[in-house]
Design a protein around this motif. Structure first.
Motif, PDB file in Angstrom:
ATOM      1  N   GLU A 117       0.839  -1.193   0.000  1.00 50.98           N
ATOM      2  CA  GLU A 117       0.000   0.000   0.000  1.00 50.98           C
ATOM      3  C   GLU A 117       0.878   1.248   0.000  1.00 50.98           C
ATOM      4  N   HIS A 156      -9.977   3.017   0.443  1.00 50.70           N
ATOM      5  CA  HIS A 156      -9.039   2.047  -0.116  1.00 50.70           C
ATOM      6  C   HIS A 156      -8.166   2.674  -1.199  1.00 50.70           C
ATOM      7  N   ARG A 159      -5.485   4.640   0.466  1.00 48.67           N
ATOM      8  CA  ARG A 159      -4.472   3.741   1.021  1.00 48.67           C
ATOM      9  C   ARG A 159      -3.548   3.195  -0.065  1.00 48.67           C
ATOM     10  N   GLN A 161      -4.632   0.963  -2.644  1.00 49.68           N
ATOM     11  CA  GLN A 161      -5.004  -0.358  -3.126  1.00 49.68           C
ATOM     12  C   GLN A 161      -5.394  -0.254  -4.601  1.00 49.68           C
ATOM     13  N   GLU A 163      -6.956  -1.949  -6.870  1.00 48.49           N
ATOM     14  CA  GLU A 163      -8.298  -2.277  -7.356  1.00 48.49           C
ATOM     15  C   GLU A 163      -9.314  -1.176  -7.057  1.00 48.49           C
TER      16      GLU A 163
END
Length: 243
Positions: A117, A156, A159, A161, A163
């Protein structure tokens, strides 16, 4: 006992909670929470039991984001300066059957530079979701699946990520702030202080349509005014008054 993950919905603003019995507890790294409110006791309890790469997410009453009562402001300052606060989400009021008070979500992360991450050290993500949700009754608001997914995707993405897509600040909804910016706000964590107002987009088509409607309404009103004026003139003339 150390945990990789903690999810919790502790009692809001618990008063009293028995602070005197655990006055010198090892969990109170940032200060002994006041007996009049257990919010920061719960927070430090969760944090104490997190593993070195552990994460926590929990629900709190909104007052926890800004309170300076007793030593709670100092405890919050310590949590921020130690860079364990990862994200704050302000939620709509009336989400719970048992209380109508507005609540927020806190997220802790002991390792903001975790592998896989983005390195988020020195940053906190603020999400203002107070305008989300729909009324299901006069006393309850419900977040839709789409609302929940948007909040989660934003967190997310921030962070790092893959996806979740690319993260970007969105005025009125989310912003990543530095710890220096949080310090400039007196270590208050209310998202509204950081995300600002939503951008407004001029809709020329909608404006033109609305103007046509207004002109048509004005023309009708003026026509009615002319008719009323003629009737008044006629009535006054009938009794010997010319206008």
């Amino acid at each position: 006992m150390k945990m990789d993950f903690v999810l919790a919905n502790p009692p809001f603003n618990q008063d009293p909670w028995g602070a005197g019995a655990v006055k010198d507890d090892v969990r109170w790294k940032y200060g002994t929470p006041p007996d009049s409110n257990a919010n920061y006791a719960w927070m430090q309890h969760f944090l104490h039991h997190l593993a070195p790469n552990g994460r926590a997410g929990f629900v709190m009453a909104n007052g926890s984001m800004t309170t300076t009562a007793h030593n709670e402001g100092d405890i919050r300052k310590g949590l921020i300066e130690d860079d364990v606060v990862d994200c704050i989400v302000a939620l709509p009021p009336q989400l719970f059957f048992s209380t109508g008070i507005p609540v927020c979500l806190w997220f802790f992360d002991r390792d903001k530079a975790s592998s896989g991450e983005r390195d988020r050290r020195g940053e906190i993500l603020f999400i203002d979701a107070r305008q989300m949700g729909e009324a299901v009754s006069r006393k309850q608001i419900r977040l839709s699946d789409e609302d929940v997914a948007e909040i989660a995707r934003t967190y997310h993405a921030w962070r790092g990520q893959p996806e979740a897509g690319e993260y970007e600040d969105r005025p009125g909804f989310c912003r990543a702030a530095t710890l220096e910016q949080v310090e400039a706000q007196g270590f208050g964590l209310s998202p509204g202080r950081y995300v600002g107002a939503a951008e407004t987009v001029d809709d020329e088509v909608a404006f033109e349509t609305r103007m046509i409607e207004l002109i048509e309404r004005l023309s009708l009103d003026l026509s009615l005014a002319d008719e009323l004026t003629a009737e008044v003139r006629s009535a006054l003339g009938a009794v010997g008054y010319d206008v």
